[in-house]
Design an enzyme around this catalytic site. Structure first.
Site, PDB file in Angstrom:
ATOM      1  N   TYR A   1     -16.044  15.777   8.229  1.00  0.00           N
ATOM      2  CA  TYR A   1     -14.665  16.326   7.797  1.00  0.00           C
ATOM      3  C   TYR A   1     -15.008  17.887   7.122  1.00  0.00           C
ATOM      4  CZ  TYR A   1     -10.559  18.539   5.465  1.00  0.00           C
ATOM      5  OH  TYR A   1      -9.904  19.724   5.277  1.00  0.00           O
TER       6      TYR A   1
ATOM      7  N   LYS B   1     -15.534  21.904   7.943  1.00  0.00           N
ATOM      8  CA  LYS B   1     -15.367  22.655   7.270  1.00  0.00           C
ATOM      9  C   LYS B   1     -16.429  24.044   6.553  1.00  0.00           C
ATOM     10  CE  LYS B   1     -11.426  21.316   7.228  1.00  0.00           C
ATOM     11  NZ  LYS B   1      -9.991  22.324   8.454  1.00  0.00           N
TER      12      LYS B   1
ATOM     13  N   ALA C   1      -1.279  17.567  -1.806  1.00  0.00           N
ATOM     14  CA  ALA C   1      -0.228  16.808  -1.592  1.00  0.00           C
ATOM     15  C   ALA C   1      -0.039  16.583   0.579  1.00  0.00           C
ATOM     16  CB  ALA C   1       0.778  17.048  -2.209  1.00  0.00           C
TER      17      ALA C   1
END
Length: 276
Positions: A181, A185, A215
């Site tokens: 991940y 990025k 969130a």
């Protein structure tokens, strides 16, 4: 367009076990018409940050189309926002050309693409990463975003239209990582700058927002739940609406001189300060 602050009192959390709630104070620009004329495609737009951006953009006068893999989620979200939707799996580049063609027919042309769709499999250790988890994250977060942008920009150029591409990166792109991940990025950040430079004279702007932990379903943090994050500069996790506010600026004409920038939204958490 006037600027007004709106204090969000619905987000509270307990800090270090204390009983006194602490409230997140979040300011928004009052919705106006600053995105009128923008025809925006948002991948991963059915929930989380994608949903928050779609809602914000529509409130600012944009025509919005959200895309994702779950048609029922898209249908429900589009009904709440008042926008259009199409199914798309961003890990399948063979779908991109017909998807962009359909999107342009629905919107009457498209001039903004938001590459928001992404996954993190949250591998706990370096040894938990497998070829399958590696490929899945690369295919969605990097390969898919690259080739969808390629098709989108080709359509802009064919129509001799100026446009705007916004990538959703992450604060992990600024730091080391042992997980795919984070690698994706960091690569997205490089791609943003490379494409911005490549198209700098053609009226096509490329930027990114790089949120801190926000969130969403992907992070498992609920917006109405405990947002305490004592290790963070802000002392809490972030709300998708906060990031959507920055995204709205970057896709608006107000940021017309901004291209090749990655705006990290985490209160300077990942700044490499020498006195740490």
């Amino acid at each position: 367009m006037g600027i007004k602050s709106k204090i969000m009192h619905l987000v509270s959390f307990l800090l270090h076990g204390e009983s006194k709630p602490i409230y997140a104070q979040v300011s928004y620009l009052s919705p106006g018409n600053r995105l009128a004329g923008k025809k925006i495609i948002i991948t991963g737009g059915g929930r989380g940050l994608g949903f928050a951006m779609a809602k914000k953009f529509a409130a600012e006068g944009a025509e919005v189309l959200i895309a994702g893999r779950n048609e029922q989620t898209l249908k429900d979200s589009a009904a709440m926002i008042g926008c259009r939707y199409l199914k798309l799996d961003v890990s399948t580049p063979s779908e991109f050309e017909p998807f962009i063609e359909k999107s342009e027919k629905i919107l009457g042309g498209a001039n903004v693409l938001v590459n928001n769709a992404g996954i993190s499999l949250h591998e706990r250790t370096f040894f938990d990463v497998t070829p399958e988890t590696f490929d899945k994250q690369i295919d969605t977060n990097l390969k898919g975003a690259f080739f969808l942008t390629q098709v989108f920009i080709a359509h802009l150029k064919n129509r001799n239209t100026k446009g705007n591409v916004l990538f959703v990166s992450s604060e992990t792109g600024d730091t080391m990582d042992f997980r795919p991940y984070g690698f994706t990025k960091a690569a997205v950040n490089s791609m943003v700058q490379g494409l911005a430079y490549l198209f700098r004279k053609e009226g096509i702007r490329i930027n990114a927002v790089a949120p801190g932990i926000t969130a969403s379903d992907m992070t498992g943090i609920k917006a109405g739940g405990n947002l305490n994050a004592g290790e963070y500069a802000a002392g809490r996790f972030y709300l998708p609406e906060e990031v959507a506010e920055i995204a709205a600026f970057l896709v608006s004409d107000s940021s017309g001189c901004v291209s090749g920038q990655i705006i990290t939204c985490n209160n300077a958490q990942t700044i490499n300060a020498r006195w740490k």
